[in-house]
Design a protein around this motif. Structure first.
Motif, PDB file in Angstrom:
ATOM      1  N   GLN A  40      31.535  59.090 -83.581  1.00  0.00           N
ATOM      2  CA  GLN A  40      31.908  58.228 -84.623  1.00  0.00           C
ATOM      3  C   GLN A  40      31.706  56.956 -84.140  1.00  0.00           C
ATOM      4  O   GLN A  40      33.583  56.478 -83.380  1.00  0.00           O
TER       5      GLN A  40
ATOM      6  N   HIS B 189      38.757  51.686 -81.569  1.00  0.00           N
ATOM      7  CA  HIS B 189      39.782  52.437 -80.449  1.00  0.00           C
ATOM      8  C   HIS B 189      39.973  52.540 -79.086  1.00  0.00           C
ATOM      9  O   HIS B 189      40.428  52.784 -78.715  1.00  0.00           O
TER      10      HIS B 189
ATOM     11  N   SER C 144      41.872  64.408 -82.874  1.00  0.00           N
ATOM     12  CA  SER C 144      40.712  64.451 -83.177  1.00  0.00           C
ATOM     13  C   SER C 144      40.485  63.150 -84.863  1.00  0.00           C
ATOM     14  O   SER C 144      39.551  62.614 -84.829  1.00  0.00           O
TER      15      SER C 144
ATOM     16  N   ARG D 119      41.720  60.088 -83.488  1.00  0.00           N
ATOM     17  CA  ARG D 119      41.576  58.765 -82.424  1.00  0.00           C
ATOM     18  C   ARG D 119      40.565  59.651 -81.516  1.00  0.00           C
ATOM     19  O   ARG D 119      39.576  58.347 -81.425  1.00  0.00           O
ATOM     20  N   CYS D 120      39.351  60.162 -81.696  1.00  0.00           N
ATOM     21  CA  CYS D 120      38.311  61.121 -80.512  1.00  0.00           C
ATOM     22  C   CYS D 120      37.075  59.906 -81.628  1.00  0.00           C
ATOM     23  O   CYS D 120      37.464  60.115 -82.668  1.00  0.00           O
ATOM     24  N   VAL D 121      36.300  59.292 -80.213  1.00  0.00           N
ATOM     25  CA  VAL D 121      35.303  58.579 -80.605  1.00  0.00           C
ATOM     26  C   VAL D 121      34.049  59.256 -81.134  1.00  0.00           C
ATOM     27  O   VAL D 121      32.775  58.675 -81.313  1.00  0.00           O
TER      28      VAL D 121
END
Lengths: 393, 259
Positions: free
Chosen positions: A77, A83, B132, B134-136
């Motif tokens: 992602q 983030h 999920s 926040r997950c990169v």
């Protein structure tokens, strides 16, 4: 009770880190190692290291700019990279790295800008686009203070040790992969990083037509020290782990025992290392007697680059094929797409493009430790007769 | 090399290595890579699972029901049952061994501290989950789990794993795998409640229970009853399924070894 077992049914577990990771680890190692090769002249003022530093700075900036692109691409992602900063924490080495990396990047960019600025200023009056770019990047005609370069350079060196520490520790703490879980992995990344950087310098010295014999002999010395350090680290890893049935040495021996491809890898790695070491010794002792040998040391550079890249490929990709919860080894064919071949080729292509763009617009051959435009003494090609405009023949 | 000499060399290397690396390793162990605070979930509970291997027939009902309940992509599993054929070399007798696998919801989960954005975390009831949103998708946790319990979900492009069906537990239901197990081999419950079935079975079988890869110090909370200790660590087995590749190295299918 002796028994043999066959695993009838188990899922296949694909790799989680793609070849992008190899590209990142390769480029970032080149980045910090070349920074240290540029340091003697550009930060500590040692004039006889200036030709080396000029080449090293070209390699350093280009690798530093491209490495984070590869790292970003390895995220599933990538657009969520913010983030890392919105939810930063201190318990993950990767998070620590995400803080160090931009700081390192900006300090390298700052150092490089200052080293190239006097030469850029000298180009301000150049006609056409070159003059426009030179005026735009050089930001005025004020002198570049040496002391500022020393300060920024030392800061960059400090951050580079942070990069060395975090990239190594990030992998070495993973207990789930016994082959990674050793204190000797971080220093080995650094030692092979310097081998690769010295190799790249030998190659660049040739392809940029600098053909400077002082660069060659300095890099051969760096190569000798780095290969000896790598050999010492490998020896310490084996001796320290040989009695540990759970450790990375035991896992390595097991892989070599049970897998043909690991046996081939180990053999190829050992041969390459020996060839590199013997070749370095030979060149080091014979180039002074037979200067014609200088035009062949770039071959040694290719061997070194191959060794450094292969080490990262084996550590980061091949280790992921060793099943840890099921039997045997997982098969991994490098896919053609962006998580495979295209990613590898694309990263190298981008790197080459960045180097060519720099070569096109920046007089990197005249980099120096600050000063003003009038200090510029055009780089002299010791071995080649080329004067004036640089040739790429 | 005889053992004495080997151990002496080992000691020497450790001594020299130790001197150089003591400060480095102490930095690495203090603070960085420590477990972050647990959040969410009911702090009065601690969920765990006990798998009675004597009852498992390897029917994969758990695999299928989990796959449907949690919509995992094809080829990726939150739980599955590994199957082994074990042959006694002296007698030639054959036996089949079933090993249901899932996230161990470890007391010391190695996947949690590595997460650079705290997207994966341990709830106060012990369940390890992934946010999920926040997950990169860095996949660090996938590499950090020694049990292959995590994977990157191709649809969400984020880390995915067993959650003990936390959404079902909260609704008063059993996890899909437990619900569908024909032999009643999977027992889930609150280990803080002394009257729960799992607490009673842990008290009853105590020493007989085993966990996977205890040497990794992850302190798994999925306990196996009727376990063969040869399967506790990575099984010493031959992989039977071989991939058949075409000329380009692309996968065409599978075949069994020896066929």
């Amino acid at each position: 009770m002796n028994s043999v077992a066959i695993e009838l049914l188990a899922p296949r577990y694909p790799i989680a880190w793609y070849p992008w990771a190899v590209q990142y680890f390769f480029l970032i190692a080149l980045s910090y190692a070349t920074l240290w090769l540029a340091a003697p002249a550009l930060i500590f003022g040692k004039k006889d290291w200036l030709p080396t530093a000029r080449l090293a700075l070209l390699a350093c900036l280009s690798a530093t700019l491209v490495a984070p692109v590869a790292l970003l691409a390895d995220l599933h992602q990538p657009l969520r990279f913010w983030h890392f900063y919105a939810y930063a924490n201190t318990h993950s080495w990767m998070s620590v790295g995400s803080v160090i990396l931009p700081l390192y990047l900006f300090s390298v960019m700052g150092l490089t800008w200052m080293a190239w600025r006097p030469a850029l200023q000298a180009n301000r009056q150049a006609p056409g686009f070159l003059g426009f770019v030179s005026r735009w990047i050089s930001l005025g005609t004020s002198p570049t203070p040496k002391i500022l370069m020393v300060v920024v350079g030392v800061i960059a060196l400090v951050f580079s040790t942070g990069i060395m520490l975090y990239t190594g520790a990030e992998v070495a703490i993973v207990k789930a992969r016994p082959l990674w879980n050793t204190h000797w992995l971080p220093p080995m990344f650094v030692a092979t990083g310097f081998i690769t950087a010295a190799g790249l310098m030998l190659l660049l010295n040739r392809v940029t037509q600098m053909k400077n014999s002082a660069v060659n002999s300095q890099m051969l010395k760096v190569m000798l020290v780095a290969t000896l350090a790598a050999a010492a680290i490998a020896a310490a890893w084996v001796l320290g782990g040989i009695n540990d049935p759970q450790g990375s040495v035991a896992a390595a021996i097991e892989s070599i025992r049970f897998s043909d491809s690991w046996r081939a890898t180990a053999l190829w790695g050992s041969i390459t290392a020996v060839v590199l070491f013997v070749g370095t010794l030979y060149m080091l002792f014979n180039t002074s007697k037979r200067p014609a040998l200088h035009s062949w040391v770039w071959l040694l550079g290719l061997v070194a680059i191959h060794l450094g890249w292969m080490f990262r490929w084996v550590v980061l990709m091949d280790v992921q094929h060793v099943a840890r919860n099921s039997a045997g080894f997982h098969h991994y064919g490098i896919p053609a797409g962006s998580s495979g071949l295209l990613g590898i080729v694309g990263t190298f292509g981008l790197w080459l493009a960045v180097m060519l763009l720099i070569d096109l617009f920046v007089p990197w051959r005249d980099a120096q430790q600050g000063g003003v435009a009038t200090d510029i003494q055009p780089a002299t090609n010791i071995d080649s007769a080329a004067k004036g405009a640089t040739s790429h023949g | 090399m005889d053992l004495m000499r080997r151990s002496l060399l080992g000691q020497l290397a450790r001594l020299s290595a130790g001197v150089a690396l003591v400060p480095l390793s102490s930095i690495a162990t203090a603070g960085i890579n420590a477990q972050p605070a647990r959040r969410e979930g009911d702090p009065t509970k601690r969920y765990g699972m006990l798998i009675d291997l004597r009852q498992c027939i390897g029917c994969q009902a758990c695999t299928v029901s989990c796959h449907i309940e949690n919509a995992a992509p094809m080829g990726k599993f939150r739980t599955t049952v590994s199957q082994y054929e074990v042959e006694d070399q002296a007698s030639g007798a054959l036996a089949t061994f079933m090993l249901p696998r899932l996230c161990n919801h470890c007391e010391n989960p190695p996947c949690v501290p590595v997460c650079p954005v705290e997207a994966t975390f341990q709830r106060q009831d012990g369940i390890v989950v992934v946010d999920s949103d926040r997950c990169v998708g860095c996949a660090y946790c996938v590499n950090a789990c020694p049990y292959d319990a995590r994977f990157i979900n191709d649809k969400t492009q984020t880390a995915d794993k067993c959650t003990f069906c936390a959404h079902r537990l909260e609704a008063g239901l059993l996890p899909a795998c437990v619900e569908s197990c024909v032999g009643g081999a999977r027992i889930i419950g609150d280990m803080r409640d002394p009257n729960s079935q799992i607490s009673q079975m842990i008290a009853e079988y105590g020493e007989q229970l085993m966990v996977l890869q205890p040497e990794k110090n992850t302190v798994p909370q999925v306990f196996y009853l009727g376990m063969d200790e040869r399967f506790v660590t990575r099984p010493v087995a031959e992989a039977a399924l071989l991939e058949v590749l075409d000329d380009q190295g692309k996968e065409m299918g599978y075949e069994f070894r020896g066929h």
